[in-house]
Design a protein around this motif. Sequence first.
Motif, PDB file in Angstrom:
ATOM      1  N   PHE A 114       5.387 -38.369 -13.702  1.00  0.00           N
ATOM      2  CA  PHE A 114       5.743 -38.232 -12.297  1.00  0.00           C
ATOM      3  C   PHE A 114       4.808 -37.262 -11.575  1.00  0.00           C
ATOM      4  O   PHE A 114       4.390 -37.517 -10.444  1.00  0.00           O
ATOM      5  CB  PHE A 114       7.199 -37.792 -12.134  1.00  0.00           C
ATOM      6  N   ALA A 115       4.471 -36.151 -12.208  1.00  0.00           N
ATOM      7  CA  ALA A 115       3.568 -35.177 -11.596  1.00  0.00           C
ATOM      8  C   ALA A 115       2.186 -35.790 -11.373  1.00  0.00           C
ATOM      9  O   ALA A 115       1.552 -35.558 -10.341  1.00  0.00           O
ATOM     10  CB  ALA A 115       3.473 -33.924 -12.454  1.00  0.00           C
ATOM     11  N   THR A 116       1.729 -36.587 -12.321  1.00  0.00           N
ATOM     12  CA  THR A 116       0.439 -37.257 -12.190  1.00  0.00           C
ATOM     13  C   THR A 116       0.461 -38.226 -11.013  1.00  0.00           C
ATOM     14  O   THR A 116      -0.498 -38.297 -10.237  1.00  0.00           O
ATOM     15  CB  THR A 116       0.087 -38.006 -13.494  1.00  0.00           C
ATOM     16  N   GLN A 117       1.550 -38.964 -10.868  1.00  0.00           N
ATOM     17  CA  GLN A 117       1.665 -39.901  -9.748  1.00  0.00           C
ATOM     18  C   GLN A 117       1.605 -39.161  -8.410  1.00  0.00           C
ATOM     19  O   GLN A 117       0.929 -39.599  -7.475  1.00  0.00           O
ATOM     20  CB  GLN A 117       2.966 -40.700  -9.853  1.00  0.00           C
ATOM     21  N   VAL A 118       2.306 -38.037  -8.320  1.00  0.00           N
ATOM     22  CA  VAL A 118       2.306 -37.253  -7.082  1.00  0.00           C
ATOM     23  C   VAL A 118       0.903 -36.737  -6.791  1.00  0.00           C
ATOM     24  O   VAL A 118       0.401 -36.853  -5.659  1.00  0.00           O
ATOM     25  CB  VAL A 118       3.307 -36.078  -7.173  1.00  0.00           C
ATOM     26  N   GLU A 119       0.257 -36.164  -7.794  1.00  0.00           N
ATOM     27  CA  GLU A 119      -1.087 -35.617  -7.596  1.00  0.00           C
ATOM     28  C   GLU A 119      -2.071 -36.708  -7.218  1.00  0.00           C
ATOM     29  O   GLU A 119      -2.937 -36.507  -6.354  1.00  0.00           O
ATOM     30  CB  GLU A 119      -1.567 -34.878  -8.851  1.00  0.00           C
ATOM     31  N   GLN A 120      -1.957 -37.875  -7.845  1.00  0.00           N
ATOM     32  CA  GLN A 120      -2.871 -38.974  -7.536  1.00  0.00           C
ATOM     33  C   GLN A 120      -2.675 -39.452  -6.102  1.00  0.00           C
ATOM     34  O   GLN A 120      -3.638 -39.720  -5.391  1.00  0.00           O
ATOM     35  CB  GLN A 120      -2.679 -40.139  -8.515  1.00  0.00           C
ATOM     36  N   LYS A 121      -1.424 -39.518  -5.660  1.00  0.00           N
ATOM     37  CA  LYS A 121      -1.156 -39.920  -4.274  1.00  0.00           C
ATOM     38  C   LYS A 121      -1.733 -38.899  -3.293  1.00  0.00           C
ATOM     39  O   LYS A 121      -2.292 -39.275  -2.259  1.00  0.00           O
ATOM     40  CB  LYS A 121       0.334 -40.114  -4.034  1.00  0.00           C
ATOM     41  N   LEU A 122      -1.615 -37.611  -3.618  1.00  0.00           N
ATOM     42  CA  LEU A 122      -2.193 -36.570  -2.759  1.00  0.00           C
ATOM     43  C   LEU A 122      -3.713 -36.715  -2.683  1.00  0.00           C
ATOM     44  O   LEU A 122      -4.302 -36.599  -1.603  1.00  0.00           O
ATOM     45  CB  LEU A 122      -1.823 -35.181  -3.269  1.00  0.00           C
ATOM     46  N   LEU A 123      -4.339 -36.976  -3.827  1.00  0.00           N
ATOM     47  CA  LEU A 123      -5.795 -37.166  -3.840  1.00  0.00           C
ATOM     48  C   LEU A 123      -6.186 -38.416  -3.059  1.00  0.00           C
ATOM     49  O   LEU A 123      -7.145 -38.395  -2.279  1.00  0.00           O
ATOM     50  CB  LEU A 123      -6.311 -37.261  -5.279  1.00  0.00           C
ATOM     51  N   ASP A 124      -5.448 -39.509  -3.268  1.00  0.00           N
ATOM     52  CA  ASP A 124      -5.733 -40.747  -2.547  1.00  0.00           C
ATOM     53  C   ASP A 124      -5.604 -40.541  -1.048  1.00  0.00           C
ATOM     54  O   ASP A 124      -6.445 -41.011  -0.274  1.00  0.00           O
ATOM     55  CB  ASP A 124      -4.799 -41.871  -3.002  1.00  0.00           C
ATOM     56  N   ASN A 125      -4.553 -39.830  -0.630  1.00  0.00           N
ATOM     57  CA  ASN A 125      -4.357 -39.564   0.798  1.00  0.00           C
ATOM     58  C   ASN A 125      -5.468 -38.686   1.352  1.00  0.00           C
ATOM     59  O   ASN A 125      -5.935 -38.895   2.470  1.00  0.00           O
ATOM     60  CB  ASN A 125      -2.998 -38.905   1.049  1.00  0.00           C
ATOM     61  N   LYS A 126      -5.904 -37.709   0.555  1.00  0.00           N
ATOM     62  CA  LYS A 126      -6.989 -36.826   0.993  1.00  0.00           C
ATOM     63  C   LYS A 126      -8.259 -37.634   1.225  1.00  0.00           C
ATOM     64  O   LYS A 126      -8.920 -37.485   2.247  1.00  0.00           O
ATOM     65  CB  LYS A 126      -7.235 -35.741  -0.061  1.00  0.00           C
ATOM     66  N   TYR A 127      -8.586 -38.522   0.270  1.00  0.00           N
ATOM     67  CA  TYR A 127      -9.789 -39.326   0.415  1.00  0.00           C
ATOM     68  C   TYR A 127      -9.658 -40.299   1.578  1.00  0.00           C
ATOM     69  O   TYR A 127     -10.622 -40.533   2.310  1.00  0.00           O
ATOM     70  CB  TYR A 127     -10.100 -40.078  -0.878  1.00  0.00           C
ATOM     71  N   ALA A 128      -8.476 -40.864   1.772  1.00  0.00           N
ATOM     72  CA  ALA A 128      -8.247 -41.771   2.893  1.00  0.00           C
ATOM     73  C   ALA A 128      -8.383 -41.021   4.211  1.00  0.00           C
ATOM     74  O   ALA A 128      -8.997 -41.526   5.158  1.00  0.00           O
ATOM     75  CB  ALA A 128      -6.875 -42.424   2.783  1.00  0.00           C
ATOM     76  N   ASP A 129      -7.827 -39.814   4.279  1.00  0.00           N
ATOM     77  CA  ASP A 129      -7.935 -38.999   5.493  1.00  0.00           C
ATOM     78  C   ASP A 129      -9.395 -38.672   5.795  1.00  0.00           C
ATOM     79  O   ASP A 129      -9.826 -38.723   6.954  1.00  0.00           O
ATOM     80  CB  ASP A 129      -7.130 -37.707   5.364  1.00  0.00           C
ATOM     81  N   GLU A 130     -10.151 -38.344   4.754  1.00  0.00           N
ATOM     82  CA  GLU A 130     -11.565 -38.024   4.951  1.00  0.00           C
ATOM     83  C   GLU A 130     -12.325 -39.249   5.446  1.00  0.00           C
ATOM     84  O   GLU A 130     -13.170 -39.144   6.342  1.00  0.00           O
ATOM     85  CB  GLU A 130     -12.177 -37.497   3.655  1.00  0.00           C
ATOM     86  N   ALA A 131     -12.019 -40.421   4.890  1.00  0.00           N
ATOM     87  CA  ALA A 131     -12.687 -41.651   5.304  1.00  0.00           C
ATOM     88  C   ALA A 131     -12.348 -41.984   6.754  1.00  0.00           C
ATOM     89  O   ALA A 131     -13.234 -42.365   7.532  1.00  0.00           O
ATOM     90  CB  ALA A 131     -12.288 -42.811   4.384  1.00  0.00           C
ATOM     91  N   VAL A 132     -11.100 -41.821   7.128  1.00  0.00           N
ATOM     92  CA  VAL A 132     -10.686 -42.077   8.510  1.00  0.00           C
ATOM     93  C   VAL A 132     -11.379 -41.101   9.447  1.00  0.00           C
ATOM     94  O   VAL A 132     -11.866 -41.489  10.523  1.00  0.00           O
ATOM     95  CB  VAL A 132      -9.147 -42.005   8.654  1.00  0.00           C
ATOM     96  N   SER A 133     -11.446 -39.833   9.060  1.00  0.00           N
ATOM     97  CA  SER A 133     -12.114 -38.830   9.893  1.00  0.00           C
ATOM     98  C   SER A 133     -13.585 -39.180  10.106  1.00  0.00           C
ATOM     99  O   SER A 133     -14.098 -39.069  11.224  1.00  0.00           O
ATOM    100  CB  SER A 133     -12.005 -37.446   9.258  1.00  0.00           C
TER     101      SER A 133
END
Length: 100
Positions: free
Chosen positions: A62-81
Motif C-alpha cells: 500500500f505504501a508503494t502504491q501511494v508513493e508511486q501515485k505521488l511520483l506519477d502526479n509530480k511528473y504529470a504536474d511537471e509535464a503540464v507546467s
Amino acid sequence: MSEKLKIKISIANRVYPLTIAPNQEEGLRKAAKNIEAMISQFEQSYSVQDKQDVLAMCALQFATQVEQKLLDNKYADEAVSLKLEALNALLDAHLDSERS
C-alpha cells in the motif's frame, strides 16, 4: 458537530473497534476489505503463515502504491507546467507580433 459512529473492523482475524465520523465508514470498510483480500493473496502466493509478515507485506504494498501515485502526479504536474509554459510563450510571441 456531527455525531460519531462506533463500528468494528476486522483485519487479519482481529476486531478493531473504532469511533469515526459517519462519512468515513464506507472508506474504512472498503480499505479493510482490500487489506483482507491482499492478506489472502499473499498467504496463497507465498505460503506465509505469520500474520505479522503478511501485514508488513501489505503495508509495504500500500505504501508503494501511494508513493508511486505521488511520483506519477509530480511528473504529470511537471509535464503540464512545461506545456503551459510553451503555450504561454507561443501566445506571447503571437501577441508581440500583432502589436508590431
